[in-house]
Motif scaffolding. Structure first.
Motif, PDB file in Angstrom:
ATOM      1  N   GLY A  69     -11.486   2.010  37.183  1.00 43.26           N
ATOM      2  CA  GLY A  69     -11.517   0.554  37.245  1.00 43.26           C
ATOM      3  C   GLY A  69     -10.325  -0.010  37.984  1.00 43.26           C
ATOM      4  N   TYR A  70      -9.164   0.614  37.815  1.00 36.65           N
ATOM      5  CA  TYR A  70      -7.969   0.137  38.506  1.00 36.65           C
ATOM      6  C   TYR A  70      -7.999   0.490  39.997  1.00 36.65           C
ATOM      7  CZ  TYR A  70      -5.809  -1.942  34.520  1.00 36.65           C
ATOM      8  OH  TYR A  70      -5.545  -2.792  33.476  1.00 36.65           O
ATOM      9  N   ILE A  71      -8.690   1.544  40.352  1.00 41.36           N
ATOM     10  CA  ILE A  71      -8.880   1.844  41.779  1.00 41.36           C
ATOM     11  C   ILE A  71      -9.777   0.772  42.385  1.00 41.36           C
ATOM     12  CG2 ILE A  71      -9.747   3.521  43.443  1.00 41.36           C
ATOM     13  CD1 ILE A  71      -7.168   4.387  41.887  1.00 41.36           C
ATOM     14  N   VAL A  72     -10.833   0.373  41.666  1.00 41.75           N
ATOM     15  CA  VAL A  72     -11.717  -0.697  42.141  1.00 41.75           C
ATOM     16  C   VAL A  72     -10.920  -1.996  42.281  1.00 41.75           C
ATOM     17  CG1 VAL A  72     -13.752  -2.095  41.612  1.00 41.75           C
ATOM     18  CG2 VAL A  72     -13.792   0.378  41.195  1.00 41.75           C
ATOM     19  N   LEU A  73     -10.067  -2.309  41.298  1.00 45.09           N
ATOM     20  CA  LEU A  73      -9.227  -3.508  41.384  1.00 45.09           C
ATOM     21  C   LEU A  73      -8.307  -3.457  42.597  1.00 45.09           C
ATOM     22  CD1 LEU A  73      -8.348  -3.915  37.609  1.00 45.09           C
ATOM     23  CD2 LEU A  73      -9.612  -5.582  39.013  1.00 45.09           C
ATOM     24  N   GLU A  74      -7.737  -2.287  42.860  1.00 38.94           N
ATOM     25  CA  GLU A  74      -6.883  -2.124  44.044  1.00 38.94           C
ATOM     26  C   GLU A  74      -7.675  -2.440  45.315  1.00 38.94           C
ATOM     27  OE1 GLU A  74      -4.670   1.376  46.639  1.00 38.94           O
ATOM     28  OE2 GLU A  74      -5.455   1.865  44.660  1.00 38.94           O
ATOM     29  N   MET A  75      -8.897  -1.930  45.392  1.00 36.10           N
ATOM     30  CA  MET A  75      -9.723  -2.156  46.577  1.00 36.10           C
ATOM     31  C   MET A  75     -10.084  -3.643  46.724  1.00 36.10           C
ATOM     32  SD  MET A  75     -12.115   1.229  46.270  1.00 36.10           S
ATOM     33  CE  MET A  75     -12.918   1.109  47.871  1.00 36.10           C
ATOM     34  N   ILE A  76     -10.345  -4.312  45.617  1.00 39.72           N
ATOM     35  CA  ILE A  76     -10.642  -5.746  45.657  1.00 39.72           C
ATOM     36  C   ILE A  76      -9.420  -6.515  46.155  1.00 39.72           C
ATOM     37  CG2 ILE A  76     -11.133  -7.779  44.228  1.00 39.72           C
ATOM     38  CD1 ILE A  76     -12.852  -5.873  42.445  1.00 39.72           C
ATOM     39  N   LEU A  77      -8.257  -6.198  45.606  1.00 41.75           N
ATOM     40  CA  LEU A  77      -7.020  -6.864  46.016  1.00 41.75           C
ATOM     41  C   LEU A  77      -6.743  -6.651  47.498  1.00 41.75           C
ATOM     42  CD1 LEU A  77      -4.527  -8.484  45.086  1.00 41.75           C
ATOM     43  CD2 LEU A  77      -3.410  -6.299  44.636  1.00 41.75           C
ATOM     44  N   GLN A  78      -6.924  -5.427  47.976  1.00 44.38           N
ATOM     45  CA  GLN A  78      -6.698  -5.146  49.394  1.00 44.38           C
ATOM     46  C   GLN A  78      -7.695  -5.900  50.273  1.00 44.38           C
ATOM     47  OE1 GLN A  78      -4.637  -0.752  49.162  1.00 44.38           O
ATOM     48  NE2 GLN A  78      -6.629  -0.892  50.053  1.00 44.38           N
ATOM     49  N   HIS A  79      -8.918  -6.023  49.809  1.00 44.43           N
ATOM     50  CA  HIS A  79      -9.930  -6.768  50.564  1.00 44.43           C
ATOM     51  C   HIS A  79      -9.541  -8.248  50.659  1.00 44.43           C
ATOM     52  CE1 HIS A  79     -13.827  -7.976  52.129  1.00 44.43           C
ATOM     53  NE2 HIS A  79     -13.864  -8.910  51.186  1.00 44.43           N
ATOM     54  N   LEU A  80      -9.074  -8.817  49.559  1.00 43.00           N
ATOM     55  CA  LEU A  80      -8.721 -10.234  49.542  1.00 43.00           C
ATOM     56  C   LEU A  80      -7.444 -10.545  50.297  1.00 43.00           C
ATOM     57  CD1 LEU A  80      -9.585 -11.064  45.817  1.00 43.00           C
ATOM     58  CD2 LEU A  80     -10.878 -11.716  47.861  1.00 43.00           C
ATOM     59  N   THR A  81      -6.445  -9.678  50.176  1.00 45.85           N
ATOM     60  CA  THR A  81      -5.139  -9.945  50.790  1.00 45.85           C
ATOM     61  C   THR A  81      -4.996  -9.356  52.186  1.00 45.85           C
ATOM     62  OG1 THR A  81      -4.121  -7.952  49.863  1.00 45.85           O
ATOM     63  CG2 THR A  81      -4.013  -9.987  48.527  1.00 45.85           C
ATOM     64  N   LYS A  82      -5.881  -8.431  52.537  1.00 45.48           N
ATOM     65  CA  LYS A  82      -5.790  -7.714  53.821  1.00 45.48           C
ATOM     66  C   LYS A  82      -4.461  -6.965  53.944  1.00 45.48           C
ATOM     67  CE  LYS A  82      -9.627  -9.697  55.231  1.00 45.48           C
ATOM     68  NZ  LYS A  82     -10.663  -9.512  54.254  1.00 45.48           N
ATOM     69  N   ALA A  83      -3.920  -6.551  52.801  1.00 41.33           N
ATOM     70  CA  ALA A  83      -2.641  -5.843  52.776  1.00 41.33           C
ATOM     71  C   ALA A  83      -2.724  -4.679  51.797  1.00 41.33           C
ATOM     72  CB  ALA A  83      -1.528  -6.800  52.335  1.00 41.33           C
ATOM     73  N   PRO A  84      -1.926  -3.631  52.022  1.00 36.62           N
ATOM     74  CA  PRO A  84      -1.916  -2.521  51.064  1.00 36.62           C
ATOM     75  C   PRO A  84      -1.343  -2.954  49.717  1.00 36.62           C
ATOM     76  CG  PRO A  84      -0.292  -2.155  52.805  1.00 36.62           C
ATOM     77  CD  PRO A  84      -1.034  -3.407  53.145  1.00 36.62           C
ATOM     78  N   LEU A  85      -1.685  -2.217  48.694  1.00 35.95           N
ATOM     79  CA  LEU A  85      -1.242  -2.510  47.334  1.00 35.95           C
ATOM     80  C   LEU A  85       0.274  -2.688  47.256  1.00 35.95           C
ATOM     81  CD1 LEU A  85      -2.083  -2.728  44.325  1.00 35.95           C
ATOM     82  CD2 LEU A  85      -1.696  -0.263  44.173  1.00 35.95           C
ATOM     83  N   SER A  86       1.010  -1.838  47.950  1.00 39.87           N
ATOM     84  CA  SER A  86       2.473  -1.896  47.900  1.00 39.87           C
ATOM     85  C   SER A  86       2.996  -3.254  48.355  1.00 39.87           C
ATOM     86  CB  SER A  86       3.082  -0.777  48.742  1.00 39.87           C
ATOM     87  OG  SER A  86       2.625  -0.856  50.073  1.00 39.87           O
ATOM     88  N   GLU A  87       2.366  -3.855  49.353  1.00 40.23           N
ATOM     89  CA  GLU A  87       2.818  -5.169  49.833  1.00 40.23           C
ATOM     90  C   GLU A  87       2.536  -6.256  48.803  1.00 40.23           C
ATOM     91  OE1 GLU A  87       1.761  -6.330  53.826  1.00 40.23           O
ATOM     92  OE2 GLU A  87       2.073  -4.277  54.551  1.00 40.23           O
ATOM     93  N   SER A  88       1.384  -6.191  48.133  1.00 41.11           N
ATOM     94  CA  SER A  88       1.081  -7.182  47.101  1.00 41.11           C
ATOM     95  C   SER A  88       2.058  -7.065  45.938  1.00 41.11           C
ATOM     96  CB  SER A  88      -0.354  -7.005  46.603  1.00 41.11           C
ATOM     97  OG  SER A  88      -1.274  -7.351  47.613  1.00 41.11           O
ATOM     98  N   TYR A  89       2.335  -5.839  45.496  1.00 42.22           N
ATOM     99  CA  TYR A  89       3.313  -5.650  44.425  1.00 42.22           C
ATOM    100  C   TYR A  89       4.684  -6.170  44.849  1.00 42.22           C
ATOM    101  CZ  TYR A  89       0.468  -2.722  41.284  1.00 42.22           C
ATOM    102  OH  TYR A  89      -0.470  -2.254  40.399  1.00 42.22           O
ATOM    103  N   ARG A  90       5.065  -5.854  46.087  1.00 39.88           N
ATOM    104  CA  ARG A  90       6.373  -6.305  46.577  1.00 39.88           C
ATOM    105  C   ARG A  90       6.434  -7.832  46.556  1.00 39.88           C
ATOM    106  NH1 ARG A  90      10.546  -4.318  46.499  1.00 39.88           N
ATOM    107  NH2 ARG A  90       9.656  -2.333  47.032  1.00 39.88           N
TER     108      ARG A  90
END
Length: 196
Positions: A69-90
Motif C-alpha cells: 500500500g505504501y508503494i502505491v502511495l509513493e507512486m500516487i505522490l510521484q504522479h501528482l508531484t512529478k518528482a521522486p519521493l526523496s524530493e517530496s520528503y525533502r
C-alpha cells in the motif's frame, strides 16, 4: 480502494514482504545485485499481483499491514508531484525540520551514510542470507549492512527513509508537539498510548 485505506492498512492488498512474502524475500536475498541496486516500484507490485497472493480482505473491512500500500502511495505522490519521493520528503518534511542527514536510501542516500543494521545470523524462519557473517557484538549480533551500497533501498516508500539520531529527534519532537501531523487523531492516539 481509497487513499485512506492505503494509509490505514485497510486496502486488502497483499503485503509483498510480509508473512506470505517468502517469494519476494527469497528473490531479494538471492539477487546477484543485492546491495547495489534499488528495486523499482513496479517490481515490488508484481509480487502482490501474483495469482497466489490473494487480497487480505475487502477494502476498508479490516486492518492488515501492507508495505505494498505504501508503494502505491509513493507512486500516487510521484504522479501528482512529478518528482521522486526523496524530493517530496525533502520539501515537506526534511527541510522544514532542518533534518540535514535525512534521505531516502536508493534515491541519493546510501547505506554507508546511515547507522548499520544488526541482527542474529540465524533467521527465525529458516537459513539467513547473513549466516556467513561474523558476530561483531558480544551478544552474537552481526552487521547486516556494512559493505553494501544499499541495504534497505528495496523498501522505497514503505521504509527506505534514513537519518542520524539528531534528525530523528527533530522529527519525533515535531510529531510530539503537533507541529508535524502523522496520524489523523494524533493527540488522542498519544493519550491512548500513554495510558496503556
Amino acid at each position: 480502494i481509497t487513499i485512506e485505506h492505503l494509509l490505514d492498512h485497510k486496502s486488502g492488498i497483499h503485503n509483498f514482504n510480509g508473512e506470505d512474502g517468502g517469494d519476494f524475500m527469497s528473490d531479494l536475498f538471492s539477487d546477484p545485485k543485492r546491495g547495489t541496486r534499488a528495486w523499482a516500484a513496479n517490481e515490488l507490485l508484481s509480487y502482490a499481483r501474483k495469482p497466489e497472493h490473494k487480497p487480505t480482505g475487502r477494502p476498508g473491512a479490516a486492518t492488515s499491514y501492507s508495505s505494498t500500500g505504501y508503494i502505491v502511495l509513493e507512486m500516487i505522490l510521484q504522479h501528482l508531484t512529478k518528482a521522486p519521493l526523496s524530493e517530496s520528503y525533502r520539501h515537506y518534511v526534511f527541510a522544514p525540520l532542518r533534518m540535514m542527514s535525512a534521505g531516502v536510501e536508493g534515491q541519493g542516500l546510501k547505506a554507508s551514510e546511515i547507522v548499520d543494521s544488526y541482527a542474529r545470523p540465524d533467521g527465525e524462519s529458516g537459513p539467513s542470507p547473513f549466516a556467513g557473517r561474523q558476530a561483531v557484538r558480544a551478544d552474537g549480533l552481526v552487521d547486516l549492512s556494512r559493505g553494501l551500497a544499499y541495504y534497505n533501498a528495496w523498501a522505497r516508500g514503505a521504509g527506505a527513509v534514513g537519518c542520524n539520531v539528531k534528525d530523528l529527534a527533530k522529527f519525533m519532537t515535531a510529531v510530539e508537539s503537533g507541529a508535524l501531523i502523522v496520524l489523523r487523531d494524533q493527540a488522542a492516539e498519544f493519550a491512548k498510548a500513554g495510558a496503556a
